[in-house]
Enzyme design. Structure first.
Site, short mmCIF file in Angstrom:
data_model
loop_
_atom_site.label_atom_id
_atom_site.label_comp_id
_atom_site.label_asym_id
_atom_site.label_seq_id
_atom_site.Cartn_x
_atom_site.Cartn_y
_atom_site.Cartn_z
N LYS A 95 -3.20 4.07 -2.41
CA LYS A 95 -3.41 3.81 -1.06
C LYS A 95 -3.31 5.21 -0.34
O LYS A 95 -2.58 6.07 -0.54
CB LYS A 95 -2.42 2.81 -0.75
CG LYS A 95 -2.28 2.16 0.98
CD LYS A 95 -1.12 1.47 1.08
CE LYS A 95 -1.15 1.03 2.62
NZ LYS A 95 -0.16 0.08 2.81
N SER A 153 -1.28 -4.50 4.43
CA SER A 153 -2.07 -3.45 4.96
C SER A 153 -2.63 -2.66 3.85
O SER A 153 -3.91 -1.84 3.93
CB SER A 153 -1.39 -2.32 5.50
OG SER A 153 -0.32 -1.88 4.85
N SER A 194 2.85 -5.70 2.48
CA SER A 194 1.56 -4.95 2.37
C SER A 194 1.06 -4.99 0.77
O SER A 194 -0.19 -4.59 0.81
CB SER A 194 1.52 -3.91 2.85
OG SER A 194 1.32 -3.81 4.50
N1 GLN Z 1 1.80 -6.94 7.79
C1 GLN Z 1 2.99 -6.52 8.14
C2 GLN Z 1 3.03 -5.56 9.19
O1 GLN Z 1 1.71 -5.35 9.80
C3 GLN Z 1 3.26 -5.76 6.82
C4 GLN Z 1 2.96 -4.38 6.63
C5 GLN Z 1 3.43 -3.50 5.52
O2 GLN Z 1 3.87 -4.08 4.68
N2 GLN Z 1 3.04 -2.31 5.39
O3 GLN Z 1 3.86 -4.82 9.50
#
Ligand code: GLN
Length: 482
Positions: free
Chosen positions: A77, A152, A176
């Site tokens: 990532k 994400s 994420s």
């Molecule tokens: N969807 C969550 C957010 O937008 C998780 C993001 C993540 O785990 N980096 O914060």
């Protein structure tokens, strides 16, 4: 033609000469090209991956011994630092930023012989649930290109889903890794807080962030975890517990019976798709038939987890992202400013996307003098209560099961105009990050709309081994042979 089922089989084939790292890398490079419309990669290290494969093939010929990740083709990532490669967090502000050191997790992969094939698209600074917040375009779900891959870590999930690498690393601050794994039908593992060093991971919310693993099966996830976990002089929040040899300790154990809990409020939540609820209930019966104890528990704090998560993570993000000011890192405004404040404004207004700005503002607000106690302090108190209640639960149970996401993958644009709806869909994943426990999303089900969805399993802090054992058992029970 090259085909991949597991790291173990692949490495056995390397040893007996049936395949080579060059063959594997060439295959993946071809697949990445064929699937470039998915936009899962921001950059592919084509030449480099081939030369490393040649090097590693030579090693096998001379020493006949393998590093644990020998020849394993990995994607990262774009929030993980890989020395001398770009690390942009899918943001314009870091578009031309080059990492000057390796993240500890990346370093450990390299030492064990992994081949890094490229960096994956993601939501900007890992903020989002659909990958629609990347400054470099959406990632498409390989199962249905009009659906989001989740976020994400959407690019890393699709890279494994579409067979563009063997395993990939993502980061999980509030789901994420698990949520895109759920949307893409693969395994997504978030270890407990402090299992893997965050050194070299671009920070979103430091007391929540954990590196996680996407894989096709539990053994591959276990092996990758074992390689990248462990104490690190550069991150004092990592546990000093020696890392277990998860991959060799994992057994096909049908004798052990587990004591499992689920929250009534989670299964009965009004936001939960009835088909997902039905599949989970049916799976609970299956677990009971298999001799496990599965009990409902009341958990009246479930509706507090999303607000608590978004108050605390935005607060931490507003502080973490203050370093991107155009002077220390990345993009800097070139003209049309007369003083330093204006320079910062110009740099940050151009460099950050809409969601990142929203979160910096929210975080700054909840930390501001007049509101600190009402929001930030309150949320910290709720976090403490959640952690205490969770510790109590794990005194009596080996595991906790939950849906991973309330609905299967949605369409592009469906939730972009309603950030609250997008935030609320994180209800089942943020819990594990708030309390720091390990959690995994297992690809068990198929929705009648054709999209996959998973089930989430959590275990006590520091008990990744039980989590992986039970996960294997569950995958077998579901007929997903492991
Ligand atoms: N969807 C969550 C957010 O937008 C998780 C993001 C993540 O785990 N980096 O914060």
């Amino acid at each position: 033609m090259f085909s991949f089922s597991s790291i173990k089989d692949y490495q056995a084939n390397l040893l007996n000469g049936q395949t080579s790292c060059v063959e594997a890398v060439s295959f993946y490079l071809e697949q990445i090209k064929k699937n470039s419309h998915l936009n899962a990669f921001l950059e592919v290290y084509e030449k480099e991956a081939i030369s490393r494969a040649i090097e590693i093939d030579a090693e096998i010929a001379s020493v006949h011994a393998l590093g644990k990740m020998h020849g394993v083709v990995v994607a990262l990532k774009d929030v993980l630092c890989y020395k001398d490669h770009k690390a942009s967090a899918a943001s314009k502000i870091l578009e031309n930023h080059t990492a000057i050191y390796n993240a500890t997790a990346v370093q450990k992969l390299l030492v064990e012989g992994a081949i890094i094939i490229g960096r994956n698209n993601c939501d900007e600074f890992a903020m989002g649930s659909s990958n629609e917040n990347s400054a470099f375009g959406n990632v498409l779900n390989a199962k249905n290109n009009s659906c989001v891959p989740g976020g994400s870590s959407g690019g890393s999930a699709v890279a494994v889903q579409a067979g563009l690498c063997m395993v990939s690393l993502g980061s999980d601050t509030g789901g994420s890794v698990r949520q895109p794994a759920d949307f893409c039908g693969i395994v997504g593992l978030k270890p407990g807080y402090g299992k893997i060093s965050r050194y070299g991971l671009i920070a979103y919310a430091s007391s929540f962030d954990q590196i996680g693993v996407f894989a096709n099966n539990i053994n591959d996830a276990a092996l990758t975890l074992e390689v990248i976990a462990g104490a690190d002089d550069y991150d004092s929040t990592v546990s000093n517990e020696p890392v277990k040899s998860f991959s060799s300790l994992l057994k096909d154990d049908t004798e052990k019976k587990y004591k499992i809990a689920y929250f009534t409020e989670a299964i009965e939540h009004p936001s939960l798709d009835p088909e997902i609820a039905g599949s989970l209930r049916a799976f609970v019966d299956k677990l009971i038939e298999d001799g496990h104890t599965v009990e409902p528990l009341h958990f009246d704090l479930l509706d507090y987890v999303v607000p608590t998560y978004y108050i605390l993570t935005t607060a931490e993000a507003s502080s973490n992202l203050s370093r991107f000011d155009g002077i220390k890192y990345g993009y800097a405004a070139k003209d049309n400013f007369t003083d330093l404040t204006e320079f910062y404004k110009k740099t940050r207004s151009y460099g950050f996307g809409k969601e990142v700005k929203r979160r910096i503002m929210l975080g700054t607000f909840v930390l501001s003098a007049g509101y600190y106690d009402a929001y930030f302090t309150k949320a910290q108190q709720v976090r403490k209560i959640l952690a205490d209640r969770t510790a109590e639960i794990f005194k009596n149970y080996d595991a906790l099961i939950m849906p991973t996401v309330p609905s299967p993958a949605f369409c592009f644009g469906e939730k972009t105009n309603d950030p609250i709806e997008m935030f609320l869909a994180d209800i089942y994943t943020v819990f594990a990050n708030l309390v720091g426990i390990p959690s995994i999303s297992l690809p068990l089900f198929l929705h009648s709309n054709g999209m996959p969805f998973g089930m989430q399993v959590m275990a006590a802090r520091e008990d990744e081994l039980s989590l992986l054992h039970l996960s294997k058992r569950i995958m077998q029970l579901a007929g997903k042979g492991q």
